[in-house]
Design a protein around this motif. Structure first.
Motif, PDB file in Angstrom:
ATOM      1  N   GLN A   1      -7.822  -6.831  11.573  1.00  0.00           N
ATOM      2  CA  GLN A   1      -8.396  -5.505  11.340  1.00  0.00           C
ATOM      3  C   GLN A   1      -8.933  -4.893  12.626  1.00  0.00           C
ATOM      4  O   GLN A   1      -8.813  -3.686  12.853  1.00  0.00           O
ATOM      5  CB  GLN A   1      -9.487  -5.608  10.268  1.00  0.00           C
TER       6      GLN A   1
ATOM      7  N   THR B   1       0.012 -11.074  11.315  1.00  0.00           N
ATOM      8  CA  THR B   1      -0.527 -10.949   9.961  1.00  0.00           C
ATOM      9  C   THR B   1      -1.920 -11.549   9.908  1.00  0.00           C
ATOM     10  O   THR B   1      -2.126 -12.718  10.286  1.00  0.00           O
ATOM     11  CB  THR B   1       0.389 -11.675   8.956  1.00  0.00           C
TER      12      THR B   1
ATOM     13  N   ARG C   1      -8.233  -1.047  12.031  1.00  0.00           N
ATOM     14  CA  ARG C   1      -8.284  -0.662  10.617  1.00  0.00           C
ATOM     15  C   ARG C   1      -9.343  -1.521   9.932  1.00  0.00           C
ATOM     16  O   ARG C   1      -9.016  -2.453   9.185  1.00  0.00           O
ATOM     17  CB  ARG C   1      -6.914  -0.842   9.961  1.00  0.00           C
TER      18      ARG C   1
ATOM     19  N   GLY D   1      -3.491   1.787   3.200  1.00  0.00           N
ATOM     20  CA  GLY D   1      -4.212   0.587   2.802  1.00  0.00           C
ATOM     21  C   GLY D   1      -4.362   0.538   1.292  1.00  0.00           C
ATOM     22  O   GLY D   1      -4.314   1.573   0.612  1.00  0.00           O
TER      23      GLY D   1
ATOM     24  N   VAL E   1      -6.733  -3.757   3.970  1.00  0.00           N
ATOM     25  CA  VAL E   1      -5.592  -4.672   3.792  1.00  0.00           C
ATOM     26  C   VAL E   1      -4.420  -3.827   3.315  1.00  0.00           C
ATOM     27  O   VAL E   1      -4.609  -2.826   2.607  1.00  0.00           O
ATOM     28  CB  VAL E   1      -5.900  -5.798   2.779  1.00  0.00           C
ATOM     29  N   ASN E   2      -3.212  -4.196   3.716  1.00  0.00           N
ATOM     30  CA  ASN E   2      -2.053  -3.400   3.301  1.00  0.00           C
ATOM     31  C   ASN E   2      -1.094  -4.159   2.387  1.00  0.00           C
ATOM     32  O   ASN E   2      -0.074  -3.628   1.978  1.00  0.00           O
ATOM     33  CB  ASN E   2      -1.288  -2.863   4.514  1.00  0.00           C
TER      34      ASN E   2
ATOM     35  N   LEU F   1      -3.281  -8.268   6.126  1.00  0.00           N
ATOM     36  CA  LEU F   1      -3.057  -7.043   6.882  1.00  0.00           C
ATOM     37  C   LEU F   1      -1.966  -7.337   7.904  1.00  0.00           C
ATOM     38  O   LEU F   1      -2.177  -8.124   8.838  1.00  0.00           O
ATOM     39  CB  LEU F   1      -4.334  -6.570   7.587  1.00  0.00           C
TER      40      LEU F   1
ATOM     41  N   GLN G   1      -5.711  -3.972  14.842  1.00  0.00           N
ATOM     42  CA  GLN G   1      -5.005  -2.787  14.361  1.00  0.00           C
ATOM     43  C   GLN G   1      -5.927  -1.578  14.226  1.00  0.00           C
ATOM     44  O   GLN G   1      -5.457  -0.498  13.826  1.00  0.00           O
ATOM     45  CB  GLN G   1      -4.351  -3.084  12.995  1.00  0.00           C
TER      46      GLN G   1
ATOM     47  N   ASP H   1       0.838  -1.204   0.000  1.00  0.00           N
ATOM     48  CA  ASP H   1       0.000   0.000   0.000  1.00  0.00           C
ATOM     49  C   ASP H   1       0.873   1.254   0.000  1.00  0.00           C
ATOM     50  O   ASP H   1       0.734   2.131   0.851  1.00  0.00           O
ATOM     51  CB  ASP H   1      -0.930  -0.003   1.212  1.00  0.00           C
TER      52      ASP H   1
END
Length: 414
Positions: free
Chosen positions: A223, A135, A228, A94, A232-233, A117, A226, A62
């Motif tokens: 997610q 992860t 977020r 992201g 997804v990164n 992520l 974090q 990202d």
């Protein structure tokens, strides 16, 4: 041509001892070339396979490879413009529209993709705190882009779906925390979110950096941890043909705009070392063959010296300079070809002998022996190089023989 071959065979057969010594030198050079190449190429192939085995072939991140151009640079392209003090724009990190990008990637032939992520978290068990990279994955998709499932030594990835807030960690990380399968640990992210997680699996890849620092949870759990949601990164890509990784990564980056790194780019320094290693290997083994070719030079030179009268007689019978030169070139090439054939057989025996050696060491990858590459192209390259070296070694004495004056030879003999 048949007559020249018969004459060349007869001259070599009359000097059997010298011929055997020269052929043996070439054969040993070819055998060492093949054995060393098998060792080096086998190790390199194994090392690259290990890299490919534990890492995706392409990683889409990202971020962009270069920062976006500023307005002044766009308005005045090529001008003497200097922009200073530019602060990066605040934006939510992201990959944008990951679902659409995944659909486009999976539509390609031989391509598997999975969203993840990744983020740091502090794992806590009792009074022990360990920083780890956690992860978030989709198990169904992730098993297609990673071989982590075959590295599981306890539990399975499917337990992530069956257990609330389950986590799979490396064996080294479990030892650092002092936990085992079924234990509950705490996880705190930089966002301040804290979760209780149950260890539902352990893996061992043999790569310490992974085994001691990595853990896997469900994508939705990551997610939440974090803070977020729906982000997804990274998108991990695995290919049926690993040689397509670099060009496909460039195509993906040009199409999506996200930084895309192939496994070659991520391990560029290691692959550069392999190039240098190959150059050294082929230089050394090539030098061995060149030294061996001097034996052929010596025997052809001796034959030319001893067969001076025979050369004069052949010329008087109508043999041209080209025929005489070809006669001695054929002798060198035949000696080189015999050396190449014997060397290939000897090289194959050396490889099989090396394959029987055991080190008696326990390695994570399960290998306690030499990794050997049995490639017919190595045999072909060694044979061609040996024959060419033998031919080049025979050129000088062959030219000297072709320039002899039969009248002067006969007059000197009289």
């Amino acid at each position: 041509m048949r007559l020249i071959l018969d004459l060349a065979r007869g001259m070599l057969a009359r000097r059997r001892r010298q011929t055997v010594v020269s052929v043996s030198g070439v054969a040993l050079g070819v055998a060492f070339f093949i054995a060393i190449a098998a060792l080096m190429r086998g190790f390199q192939t194994y090392f690259v396979a290990q890299i490919i085995d534990v890492a995706p072939h392409i990683t889409i991140k990202d971020e962009t490879r270069r920062p976006p151009a500023q307005a002044a640079e766009i308005a005045l392209p090529g001008a003497a413009v200097e922009v200073q003090g530019i602060k990066p724009r605040d934006r939510i990190r992201g990959i944008r529209a990951p679902g659409d990008k995944l659909a486009m990637l999976e539509a390609m032939e031989g391509v598997a993709a999975a969203p993840v992520l990744s983020g740091q978290a502090l794992l806590r068990y009792g009074s022990r705190d360990v920083s780890a990279a956690v992860t978030g994955i989709d198990p169904a998709r992730h098993r297609r882009v990673s071989n982590i499932e075959k590295d599981m030594i306890a539990g399975s990835l499917e337990e992530l779906r069956a257990t609330a807030n389950g986590i799979v960690i490396g064996e080294g990380l479990a030892i650092r925390l002092g936990v085992g399968l079924g234990d509950t640990i705490g996880a705190v992210s930089p966002a301040g979110v804290a979760l209780s997680m149950k260890v539902v699996g352990l893996f061992r890849t043999g790569v310490q950096a992974l085994d001691q620092q990595y853990g896997y949870v469900l994508l939705k759990v990551a997610q939440v941890l974090q803070d977020r949601p729906n982000v997804v990164n990274q998108i991990l890509v695995r290919l049926a043909d690993v040689t397509r990784a670099e060009p496909l990564a460039r195509q993906i980056e040009a199409r999506f705009g996200d930084r895309s790194e192939s496994w070659e780019e991520q391990n560029q320094n290691i692959l550069t070392v392999f190039v240098i290693q190959n150059a050294i290997m082929y230089s050394v083994t090539g030098a061995i063959l060149l030294v061996a070719s001097f034996g052929i030079y010596n025997i052809i030179s001796t034959v030319v010296f001893e067969k001076t009268r025979d050369i004069a007689i052949l010329k008087s019978l109508g043999f041209t300079e080209r025929d005489i030169q070809l006669l001695f070139l054929v002798q060198g090439m035949v000696a080189g070809l015999l050396g190449a054939i014997v060397g290939c057989l000897l090289g194959a025996l050396m490889i099989e002998a090396l394959a029987q050696i055991r080190f008696g060491l326990e390695t994570p990858a399960g290998n306690d022996r030499f990794i050997l590459a049995r490639d017919w192209r190595v045999y072909l390259a060694a044979s061609i190089f040996a024959v060419l070296a033998a031919g080049i070694a025979a050129v000088i004495p062959a030219r000297r023989a072709s320039r002899l004056d039969p009248v002067q030879v006969v007059r000197g003999a009289a």
